[in-house]
Write a protein that holds these residues in place. Structure first.
Motif, short mmCIF file in Angstrom:
data_model
loop_
_atom_site.label_atom_id
_atom_site.label_comp_id
_atom_site.label_asym_id
_atom_site.label_seq_id
_atom_site.Cartn_x
_atom_site.Cartn_y
_atom_site.Cartn_z
N PRO A 1 34.97 44.42 27.56
CA PRO A 1 33.84 44.40 28.50
C PRO A 1 34.19 45.21 29.74
CG PRO A 1 34.29 42.19 27.66
CD PRO A 1 35.43 43.07 27.21
N THR A 2 33.31 46.09 30.14
CA THR A 2 33.63 47.05 31.19
C THR A 2 32.63 47.00 32.34
OG1 THR A 2 34.65 48.55 29.59
CG2 THR A 2 34.01 49.49 31.72
N THR A 3 33.16 47.01 33.55
CA THR A 3 32.36 47.12 34.77
C THR A 3 32.75 48.41 35.48
OG1 THR A 3 32.15 44.72 35.08
CG2 THR A 3 31.86 46.10 37.03
N ARG B 1 39.63 43.18 29.51
CA ARG B 1 38.43 43.67 30.18
C ARG B 1 38.85 44.77 31.13
NH1 ARG B 1 34.80 40.42 31.76
NH2 ARG B 1 35.26 38.94 30.10
N PHE C 1 33.80 39.85 37.83
CA PHE C 1 34.36 40.58 36.68
C PHE C 1 35.39 39.74 35.95
CE2 PHE C 1 38.28 43.08 35.76
CZ PHE C 1 37.85 43.78 34.64
N ALA D 1 43.30 41.78 32.13
CA ALA D 1 42.24 42.54 32.79
C ALA D 1 42.88 43.73 33.48
CB ALA D 1 41.50 41.67 33.80
N LYS E 1 35.76 36.50 35.91
CA LYS E 1 35.17 35.29 35.31
C LYS E 1 34.33 35.63 34.08
CE LYS E 1 35.12 32.73 39.66
NZ LYS E 1 34.27 32.18 40.75
N GLY E 2 33.96 36.90 33.97
CA GLY E 2 33.22 37.34 32.78
C GLY E 2 31.80 36.86 32.77
#
Length: 296
Positions: free
Chosen positions: A234-236, A136, A293, A112, A295-296
């Motif tokens: 996966p993006t935050t 991520r 984030f 990450a 933990k997805g």
């Protein structure tokens, strides 16, 4: 407070000084950055912003170290670190490429990546150009095209080049006493937590002017919008909002939604009552978002 104040400029993006133990260190990519590692578990890479210290991540690292292996990046030339490999060449892209090599050399399995400000740009470059090496991605208060935030949506490429050069030259040539005054003014708009401002200012002033100036120019000249579609992780995206500012929340939300529209599936999260250094102004909320984030 306008977007230029929020995102900051010059060496103002420096970090809160918080002491922490060094468990391991490496110096990859010809010294463009060093890395401290601590803890055990899934890998998390933490990248600070322009002229910042990795110490800005100390609370985050302490919270994660019992469950994750944390890699804290320090960019050479920032916050008193030796200039080393950043004496010439691109800083942002150089660190991104160096981190890609670091991930491969260390055998990290889809780590990450969390980056604040310039660190967010580095994270986006890394995830777009080496998608297989990022599990991520979290971007903290940064646009893929910073020039729009600084100069407005109608700015031309020629104007960007001219203005970016002016900012670079100003950062290098401003007299030291005047630079200190400007730093305090800038940081007052970037950190709501008054007790943190002086330490942040000192790290800014300890940064090498040439490295910071070239990195700032590079950020302003870089448009990552065309590359967002290449990011598969996966993006935050966290962005700051202060109700005392001149724009309503819906307007700020719209800026980020438009900027990140090419990144399908990105999770955009507004953090209220904070300036640019979200981890300083809203530490509990920030840590909660980091936990969600990871933990997805």
């Amino acid at each position: 407070m306008n977007r230029r104040q929020i995102l900051g400029c010059g060496a103002g993006m420096a970090a809160l000084i918080i002491a922490g133990p060094v468990l391991a260190a490496t110096a990859p990519d010809a010294g463009r950055f060093t890395v401290e590692t601590r803890g055990q578990g899934p890998d998390v890479i933490l990248i600070p912003g322009l002229s910042s210290s990795r110490a800005i991540w100390e609370p985050t690292a302490k919270a994660l170290a019992g469950r994750y292996r944390v890699h804290l990046v320090q960019v050479a030339g920032f916050a008193g670190a030796p200039v080393a490999g950043n004496a010439s060449g691109p800083v942002v892209a150089g660190v991104a490429e160096g981190l890609a090599s670091y991930i491969q050399a260390k055998g990290l399995k889809a780590p990450a990546v969390i980056g604040h400000s310039m660190g967010g740009s580095i994270g986006m470059e890394l995830a777009a150009r080496h998608p297989e090496r990022v599990g991520r991605l979290m971007v903290v208060d940064m646009f893929p095209k910073l020039a729009v935030a600084f100069f407005g949506p109608t700015v031309t490429p020629e104007q960007i080049v001219k203005n970016a050069a002016m900012i670079r030259d100003g950062m290098v040539n401003t007299p030291a006493d005047q630079a200190a005054v400007q730093q305090r003014q800038t940081i007052a708009g970037m950190v709501k937590t008054e007790s943190a401002r002086e330490a942040i200012t000192q790290h800014a002033l300890a940064s090498d002017r040439d490295v910071s100036a070239r990195a700032m120019e590079e950020l302003l000249l870089t448009d990552l919008t065309p590359e967002l579609g290449k990011i598969t992780a996966p993006t935050t995206v966290l962005h700051a909002f202060d109700k005392a500012g001149p724009f309503p929340a819906a307007t700020v939300d719209g800026w980020y939604a438009g900027a990140y529209a090419p990144l399908k599936g990105a999770r955009l999260v507004r953090i209220d009552d904070t300036a640019h250094f979200i981890m300083v102004d809203q530490p509990d909320r920030f840590q909660a978002e980091v936990e969600a984030f990871l933990k997805g």
